[in-house]
Motif scaffolding. Structure first.
Motif, PDB file in Angstrom:
ATOM      1  N   HIS A 174      -3.319 -14.787  11.722  1.00  0.00           N
ATOM      2  CA  HIS A 174      -1.881 -14.668  11.472  1.00  0.00           C
ATOM      3  C   HIS A 174      -1.541 -13.263  10.984  1.00  0.00           C
ATOM      4  CE1 HIS A 174       2.187 -15.616  10.275  1.00  0.00           C
ATOM      5  NE2 HIS A 174       1.912 -15.185   9.056  1.00  0.00           N
ATOM      6  N   LEU A 175      -2.348 -12.738  10.066  1.00  0.00           N
ATOM      7  CA  LEU A 175      -2.114 -11.396   9.542  1.00  0.00           C
ATOM      8  C   LEU A 175      -2.230 -10.361  10.656  1.00  0.00           C
ATOM      9  CD1 LEU A 175      -1.594  -9.546   7.148  1.00  0.00           C
ATOM     10  CD2 LEU A 175      -4.048  -9.521   6.730  1.00  0.00           C
TER      11      LEU A 175
ATOM     12  N   ASP B  87       9.517   4.334   9.583  1.00  0.00           N
ATOM     13  CA  ASP B  87       9.061   2.950   9.447  1.00  0.00           C
ATOM     14  C   ASP B  87       7.537   2.876   9.367  1.00  0.00           C
ATOM     15  OD1 ASP B  87      11.683   2.021   9.574  1.00  0.00           O
ATOM     16  OD2 ASP B  87      11.584   1.667  11.739  1.00  0.00           O
ATOM     17  N   LEU B  88       6.874   3.653  10.237  1.00  0.00           N
ATOM     18  CA  LEU B  88       5.409   3.649  10.251  1.00  0.00           C
ATOM     19  C   LEU B  88       4.835   4.187   8.943  1.00  0.00           C
ATOM     20  CD1 LEU B  88       4.964   4.828  13.914  1.00  0.00           C
ATOM     21  CD2 LEU B  88       4.155   2.643  12.999  1.00  0.00           C
ATOM     22  N   LEU B  89       5.445   5.237   8.407  1.00  0.00           N
ATOM     23  CA  LEU B  89       4.966   5.783   7.131  1.00  0.00           C
ATOM     24  C   LEU B  89       5.207   4.802   5.988  1.00  0.00           C
ATOM     25  CD1 LEU B  89       5.978   9.521   7.456  1.00  0.00           C
ATOM     26  CD2 LEU B  89       3.660   8.575   7.399  1.00  0.00           C
ATOM     27  N   ASN B  90       6.329   4.086   6.027  1.00  0.00           N
ATOM     28  CA  ASN B  90       6.567   3.054   5.009  1.00  0.00           C
ATOM     29  C   ASN B  90       5.505   1.964   5.084  1.00  0.00           C
ATOM     30  OD1 ASN B  90       8.792   4.206   3.811  1.00  0.00           O
ATOM     31  ND2 ASN B  90      10.265   3.097   5.070  1.00  0.00           N
ATOM     32  N   GLU B  91       5.169   1.543   6.296  1.00  0.00           N
ATOM     33  CA  GLU B  91       4.150   0.518   6.469  1.00  0.00           C
ATOM     34  C   GLU B  91       2.782   1.035   6.014  1.00  0.00           C
ATOM     35  OE1 GLU B  91       2.380  -2.344   9.968  1.00  0.00           O
ATOM     36  OE2 GLU B  91       4.339  -1.427  10.256  1.00  0.00           O
ATOM     37  N   ALA B  92       2.476   2.283   6.331  1.00  0.00           N
ATOM     38  CA  ALA B  92       1.214   2.888   5.897  1.00  0.00           C
ATOM     39  C   ALA B  92       1.136   2.892   4.373  1.00  0.00           C
ATOM     40  CB  ALA B  92       1.085   4.305   6.440  1.00  0.00           C
ATOM     41  N   THR B  93       2.219   3.292   3.741  1.00  0.00           N
ATOM     42  CA  THR B  93       2.259   3.323   2.278  1.00  0.00           C
ATOM     43  C   THR B  93       2.030   1.932   1.705  1.00  0.00           C
ATOM     44  OG1 THR B  93       3.764   5.200   2.321  1.00  0.00           O
ATOM     45  CG2 THR B  93       3.704   3.915   0.291  1.00  0.00           C
ATOM     46  N   GLU B  94       2.645   0.940   2.321  1.00  0.00           N
ATOM     47  CA  GLU B  94       2.494  -0.442   1.864  1.00  0.00           C
ATOM     48  C   GLU B  94       1.031  -0.887   1.944  1.00  0.00           C
ATOM     49  OE1 GLU B  94       4.524  -4.652   3.119  1.00  0.00           O
ATOM     50  OE2 GLU B  94       5.654  -2.813   3.470  1.00  0.00           O
ATOM     51  N   TRP B  95       0.377  -0.647   3.095  1.00  0.00           N
ATOM     52  CA  TRP B  95      -1.026  -1.040   3.256  1.00  0.00           C
ATOM     53  C   TRP B  95      -1.925  -0.315   2.259  1.00  0.00           C
ATOM     54  CZ3 TRP B  95      -2.541  -5.323   5.057  1.00  0.00           C
ATOM     55  CH2 TRP B  95      -1.900  -5.938   6.132  1.00  0.00           C
TER      56      TRP B  95
ATOM     57  N   ALA C  98      -4.300  -1.847  -0.729  1.00  0.00           N
ATOM     58  CA  ALA C  98      -5.713  -1.502  -0.894  1.00  0.00           C
ATOM     59  C   ALA C  98      -5.981  -1.000  -2.311  1.00  0.00           C
ATOM     60  CB  ALA C  98      -6.137  -0.454   0.136  1.00  0.00           C
ATOM     61  N   ARG C  99      -5.095  -0.161  -2.826  1.00  0.00           N
ATOM     62  CA  ARG C  99      -5.255   0.355  -4.182  1.00  0.00           C
ATOM     63  C   ARG C  99      -5.190  -0.784  -5.202  1.00  0.00           C
ATOM     64  NH1 ARG C  99      -0.590   3.779  -6.559  1.00  0.00           N
ATOM     65  NH2 ARG C  99       0.184   1.665  -6.698  1.00  0.00           N
ATOM     66  N   GLY C 100      -4.244  -1.697  -5.008  1.00  0.00           N
ATOM     67  CA  GLY C 100      -4.107  -2.826  -5.930  1.00  0.00           C
ATOM     68  C   GLY C 100      -5.325  -3.720  -5.940  1.00  0.00           C
ATOM     69  N   VAL C 101      -5.858  -4.016  -4.770  1.00  0.00           N
ATOM     70  CA  VAL C 101      -7.043  -4.865  -4.680  1.00  0.00           C
ATOM     71  C   VAL C 101      -8.247  -4.143  -5.281  1.00  0.00           C
ATOM     72  CG1 VAL C 101      -8.653  -5.994  -3.091  1.00  0.00           C
ATOM     73  CG2 VAL C 101      -6.197  -6.187  -2.719  1.00  0.00           C
TER      74      VAL C 101
ATOM     75  N   LEU D  25     -17.381  -8.950   0.850  1.00  0.00           N
ATOM     76  CA  LEU D  25     -16.125  -9.422   1.449  1.00  0.00           C
ATOM     77  C   LEU D  25     -14.930  -8.666   0.877  1.00  0.00           C
ATOM     78  CD1 LEU D  25     -16.648 -13.293   1.575  1.00  0.00           C
ATOM     79  CD2 LEU D  25     -16.405 -11.736   3.517  1.00  0.00           C
ATOM     80  N   SER D  26     -14.954  -8.439  -0.419  1.00  0.00           N
ATOM     81  CA  SER D  26     -13.862  -7.711  -1.061  1.00  0.00           C
ATOM     82  C   SER D  26     -13.783  -6.274  -0.565  1.00  0.00           C
ATOM     83  CB  SER D  26     -14.056  -7.710  -2.582  1.00  0.00           C
ATOM     84  OG  SER D  26     -14.069  -9.022  -3.067  1.00  0.00           O
ATOM     85  N   LEU D  27     -14.930  -5.634  -0.462  1.00  0.00           N
ATOM     86  CA  LEU D  27     -14.953  -4.252   0.019  1.00  0.00           C
ATOM     87  C   LEU D  27     -14.524  -4.163   1.482  1.00  0.00           C
ATOM     88  CD1 LEU D  27     -18.201  -3.009  -1.743  1.00  0.00           C
ATOM     89  CD2 LEU D  27     -15.827  -2.467  -2.337  1.00  0.00           C
ATOM     90  N   GLU D  28     -14.897  -5.171   2.282  1.00  0.00           N
ATOM     91  CA  GLU D  28     -14.459  -5.198   3.682  1.00  0.00           C
ATOM     92  C   GLU D  28     -12.948  -5.348   3.771  1.00  0.00           C
ATOM     93  OE1 GLU D  28     -16.743  -8.337   5.451  1.00  0.00           O
ATOM     94  OE2 GLU D  28     -18.602  -7.181   5.356  1.00  0.00           O
ATOM     95  N   ALA D  29     -12.368  -6.160   2.889  1.00  0.00           N
ATOM     96  CA  ALA D  29     -10.913  -6.332   2.877  1.00  0.00           C
ATOM     97  C   ALA D  29     -10.218  -5.021   2.507  1.00  0.00           C
ATOM     98  CB  ALA D  29     -10.523  -7.437   1.893  1.00  0.00           C
ATOM     99  N   ILE D  30     -10.764  -4.322   1.521  1.00  0.00           N
ATOM    100  CA  ILE D  30     -10.194  -3.039   1.119  1.00  0.00           C
ATOM    101  C   ILE D  30     -10.295  -2.040   2.272  1.00  0.00           C
ATOM    102  CG2 ILE D  30     -10.493  -1.058  -0.422  1.00  0.00           C
ATOM    103  CD1 ILE D  30     -11.419  -3.185  -2.554  1.00  0.00           C
ATOM    104  N   ALA D  31     -11.442  -2.037   2.941  1.00  0.00           N
ATOM    105  CA  ALA D  31     -11.628  -1.130   4.081  1.00  0.00           C
ATOM    106  C   ALA D  31     -10.630  -1.446   5.193  1.00  0.00           C
ATOM    107  CB  ALA D  31     -13.057  -1.221   4.600  1.00  0.00           C
ATOM    108  N   ALA D  32     -10.385  -2.722   5.450  1.00  0.00           N
ATOM    109  CA  ALA D  32      -9.443  -3.119   6.504  1.00  0.00           C
ATOM    110  C   ALA D  32      -8.018  -2.683   6.165  1.00  0.00           C
ATOM    111  CB  ALA D  32      -9.493  -4.633   6.713  1.00  0.00           C
TER     112      ALA D  32
END
Length: 97
Positions: free
Chosen positions: A15-16, A31-39, A43-46, A67-74
């Protein structure tokens, strides 16, 4: 405190991914830069949360850590990808003007 994490449900990941790819229509560089900032903020929060959990944990499960590090990398990869797309869009917009 023992640090355990839930393995993501494959349907949640699908879904994601579908949600991210559904925005592949024409988007502005803004829009793309806003989305990049969000992602990258996700990553920083996690990363911060994970660091706090590790500092407080009595033990850490290597599998959960991986698993956590893979999520941050993604999340970081998605952010960097959006920056690249924004740069390309900006170049196209500049060439068209």
């Amino acid at each position: 405190m023992n640090m355990t994490m839930r393995r993501p449900d494959p349907t949640e990941c699908e879904h994601l991914h579908a949600l991210c790819e559904s925005h592949e229509c024409e988007r502005s560089s803004h829009d793309l830069l806003n989305e990049a900032t969000e992602w990258l903020q996700y990553a920083r929060g996690v990363t911060t949360l994970l660091a706090d959990l590790i500092h407080e944990a009595d033990s850490v499960e290597p599998r959960d850590m991986a698993l956590s590090l893979e999520a941050i990398a993604a999340m970081t990869r998605l952010g960097v990808q959006r920056v690249g797309q924004a740069h390309a869009q900006w170049q196209w917009d500049r060439a068209a003007a």
